[in-house]
Motif scaffolding. Sequence first.
Motif, mmCIF file in Angstrom:
data_model
loop_
_atom_site.group_PDB
_atom_site.id
_atom_site.type_symbol
_atom_site.label_atom_id
_atom_site.label_comp_id
_atom_site.label_asym_id
_atom_site.label_seq_id
_atom_site.Cartn_x
_atom_site.Cartn_y
_atom_site.Cartn_z
ATOM 1 N N LEU A 1 -30.423 3.202 -46.436
ATOM 2 C CA LEU A 1 -30.151 1.864 -46.972
ATOM 3 C C LEU A 1 -28.861 1.287 -46.426
ATOM 4 O O LEU A 1 -28.691 0.071 -46.369
ATOM 5 N N GLN A 2 -27.947 2.178 -46.002
ATOM 6 C CA GLN A 2 -26.694 1.696 -45.404
ATOM 7 C C GLN A 2 -26.977 0.890 -44.137
ATOM 8 O O GLN A 2 -26.146 0.083 -43.719
ATOM 9 N N GLU A 3 -28.114 1.151 -43.510
ATOM 10 C CA GLU A 3 -28.463 0.474 -42.258
ATOM 11 C C GLU A 3 -29.296 -0.781 -42.490
ATOM 12 O O GLU A 3 -29.669 -1.459 -41.540
ATOM 13 N N PHE A 4 -29.630 -1.047 -43.742
ATOM 14 C CA PHE A 4 -30.447 -2.234 -43.990
ATOM 15 C C PHE A 4 -29.622 -3.497 -43.731
ATOM 16 O O PHE A 4 -28.478 -3.592 -44.178
ATOM 17 N N PRO A 5 -30.192 -4.478 -43.017
ATOM 18 C CA PRO A 5 -29.434 -5.700 -42.695
ATOM 19 C C PRO A 5 -29.296 -6.614 -43.910
ATOM 20 O O PRO A 5 -29.955 -7.654 -43.991
ATOM 21 N N ILE A 6 -28.414 -6.216 -44.828
ATOM 22 C CA ILE A 6 -28.264 -6.951 -46.093
ATOM 23 C C ILE A 6 -27.869 -8.406 -45.840
ATOM 24 O O ILE A 6 -28.377 -9.323 -46.474
ATOM 25 N N LYS A 7 -26.961 -8.617 -44.867
ATOM 26 C CA LYS A 7 -26.486 -9.993 -44.638
ATOM 27 C C LYS A 7 -27.606 -10.904 -44.156
ATOM 28 O O LYS A 7 -27.749 -12.032 -44.612
ATOM 29 N N LEU A 8 -28.392 -10.380 -43.236
ATOM 30 C CA LEU A 8 -29.532 -11.150 -42.732
ATOM 31 C C LEU A 8 -30.491 -11.460 -43.878
ATOM 32 O O LEU A 8 -30.970 -12.591 -44.043
ATOM 33 N N TRP A 9 -30.752 -10.445 -44.683
ATOM 34 C CA TRP A 9 -31.644 -10.620 -45.830
ATOM 35 C C TRP A 9 -31.100 -11.715 -46.759
ATOM 36 O O TRP A 9 -31.820 -12.624 -47.164
ATOM 37 N N ALA A 10 -29.787 -11.635 -47.056
ATOM 38 C CA ALA A 10 -29.174 -12.608 -47.963
ATOM 39 C C ALA A 10 -29.262 -14.020 -47.389
ATOM 40 O O ALA A 10 -29.453 -14.999 -48.126
#
Lengths: 494, 494
Positions: free
Chosen positions: A142-151
């Motif tokens: 999950l650390q590698e999930f593109p959270i910013k892109l998702w947001a």
Amino acid sequence: MARLPSSYEPPVHAFGNRLGSNGLYGDLRAAILTGRLRPGARIPSSRELAGKLGVARGTVVAAFEQLAAEGYLDARPGSGTRVSAVLPDTLLSRVGPARSRAEAAHSTPALSARGRQLARTPFPIAPALTHVGAFRPHMPALQEFPIKLWATIVSKQARSLTTQSLVDGDARGHALLRCAIAEYLGSARGVRCTEAQVLVLASVQQGLDLATRLLLDEGDLAWCEDPGYAGAVAGFRAAGIAPCPIPVDEYGMDVAWAERRHPTARMAYVTPAHQAPLGVSLSLPRRLTLLDWARRRKAWIFEDDYDSEYRYSGKPLPPLQSLDENDCVLYAGCFSKTLFPALRIAYLVIPVGFADAFAAARSVTSRYPPVLDQLVLAEFMREGHYARHLRRMRQLYAERRSLLVKLVNQRLANKLEVMNNATGLNLVCWLTQGLSQDALLERCKSSGLAVHALSRYSAEWKRRQRDGLVLGFASMTAPAIRIAVGKLAGALDC
Amino acid sequence: MARLPSSYEPPVHAFGNRLGSNGLYGDLRAAILTGRLRPGARIPSSRELAGKLGVARGTVVAAFEQLAAEGYLDARPGSGTRVSAVLPDTLLSRVGPARSRAEAAHSTPALSARGRQLARTPFPIAPALTHVGAFRPHMPALQEFPIKLWATIVSKQARSLTTQSLVDGDARGHALLRCAIAEYLGSARGVRCTEAQVLVLASVQQGLDLATRLLLDEGDLAWCEDPGYAGAVAGFRAAGIAPCPIPVDEYGMDVAWAERRHPTARMAYVTPAHQAPLGVSLSLPRRLTLLDWARRRKAWIFEDDYDSEYRYSGKPLPPLQSLDENDCVLYAGCFSKTLFPALRIAYLVIPVGFADAFAAARSVTSRYPPVLDQLVLAEFMREGHYARHLRRMRQLYAERRSLLVKLVNQRLANKLEVMNNATGLNLVCWLTQGLSQDALLERCKSSGLAVHALSRYSAEWKRRQRDGLVLGFASMTAPAIRIAVGKLAGALDC
């Protein structure tokens, strides 16, 4: 407080700190419910009471109206306002001290027979994720999930919400997402379907629940892999179905054994691409035998395409669904491991003739999925982010897996034998020596390792010759893997 | 294409437009599955085949490896690559033309007995919302929903997502939201509960499904209001429960009638605050009688606090739950009407001793709710936006309702008698004359009016003397109400 059996004397002191109709309303209601004001008792006029209490008459009128609306007071022209005479006896039984816990328990109803079965779950209700430890199985990076892109996509879709989208309810799921899923499954997995066959769900578990309730009856039998996914066994039980544990070997579920032992089963739950937890693929002969059994018996196959995205040599195997000519395969998958679990989006691909029945069942048992999350995921897939993220994770997990295999073979080879299926998020290792597994797991735990024993996935492990360990590697960085292997060596006395 | 029984001749022409291992893989697999290549057939070496096809040898090797992994090919040192000999007979049965629809239907399994019941739903699977018409019942004023504010909170919460929140799964719902709901229900509705009793769900429908499966057994009886919410009747049937229609009058469900007729029922579904669809409140005597019945019979009460937020005179009635001393009341509510339907968040307040069983059942049947939506709603409530929005809508709906009542009384009084409960999103009007209802509804529909007949909400309407209309007003502006009343007058010949 004044206690007059036949008329109401307001508790004047009580209004010092809670003036207004709410306070008066509450006092009057309490007086009636506790029997201080009996049925038929006369209540002073609103004018009189307002004068006594020094509040506005409107305040008193509001409280009276509320109590009249609720049936506590009865206002009749000519006879003034009285406590309602039609209050039943049960009201009076409320007078007196609160009942004891034991008394309350005595009259409390209980779970039903099927309810006791339903309330059994292998899942923690509220996982304490802060204390997980190394090697925790089934955990993506999950650390590698593109959270910013998702947001960014979430914000964009939220800003684009219209009045129409606030009410966009389709029991099958949003058409945009169904199209994106059908397209992905067709190109990446060889699933043969249109978006009309896709049902968007909250979890594979929900898909299994719908399938068992729609396709099976109470008391029916279902094949489950052993070792296998505990959620499937629990899901069948929850729906009144008897799960039959079927042994798994290096070719997957032993279909011939299953048919000899439980020929009349009505459904088979299988993870053909990547058996959970062993990671083996169901062999082609067994796939065909399974389909043939389903055809001959008019039985169903629930194909959980579990972790099929994570295959590090060759491309993922095509699903059973693509070989099905009898419309007997339900194909399930989800985004919990490929994106993130809290997204709560999964899907079921349903044979054409049954898609409406599934949508109807979803509607009557939980209505339809939330819209914004679906729009976000549809855009994420449409714009190619999903395919890119999968490729990146496949590469990363392959590296992490290679490192773990290398280290285990270097340092733990005399105690652990790696099961070499280059798939999934976990490495399965057989214990080569007669190690006391309970003691081993205890030592792992105290070393901060969250390894699972293979027997955890099995209803009938006693039959087996030896146990094994399930080591999750996907969420661990290379340094973390090195440290954890050191700890595991300590726990194994290597 | 060459058809050699014992060796493979690649269809060279086919590679003109789909070079690469995928094309070769697909051709070989199709040749095996259709029987063109028999078990044991020799396959040319990768070098030979690559030369013939004019592709890189690696391309051919990749296709071979994939087919071997799937069990189609068998590569043994010394004997070259052959079609797998262990393919079972079922494989060969796949040779020949595709089967006809009738043949396929013959071997396709069917829905189960309970599945046929489950697939019945009163909800449209995919509502066509663009053609709705005026007076559509149960429709909040979505045009007035603060979409921009909502989007701002969504963006903020999405930007604040952490790795931890990507995996935050609690089968009861997120703690922040459960706290916000418990606090709101305590202060606004007088519900007695802590956040540990709150279960966040996708819909009241899901709450009813869990309750019936956990608390009732197949064949049990349940009271339902008649006229009443069709979703409850369907929900009971879906869970194998027999719904018993109970008449509703101006005091709500006729509890005494229900006990005389169906004393052994195990659950009562009621909308005490605002009966759906009549809008009346369950009277206090009946509330107490209902609680007393549940205590004596150890039965359950499912309190759907339907549209209780919309009461335009006096404050909303306190729920049955607040009078329950036997832990037999399940209290349900949702945000579909107060915020927007596509949010898909509802809740159940569960007696303390049963909260874990419900969480477990939710977990095993659908796991846990999505996290982002819950965080957004929790902030929306915590910051006071929810209470403000409710106040604003209550004011707006009261105005719209007053206007509609005034216009109906002015223009349609000889045909419609307003049922004067100042609650909810709909106005119920009785038809005063022996109008042919079917003809009337047809005329309404062709005038663009989406009114419902009261009989639509009833299983046993035949017993009733007269029918009525349900007119939704909440989503209509004052000019729209004026126009629609004009059309209704036309349909009624006023």
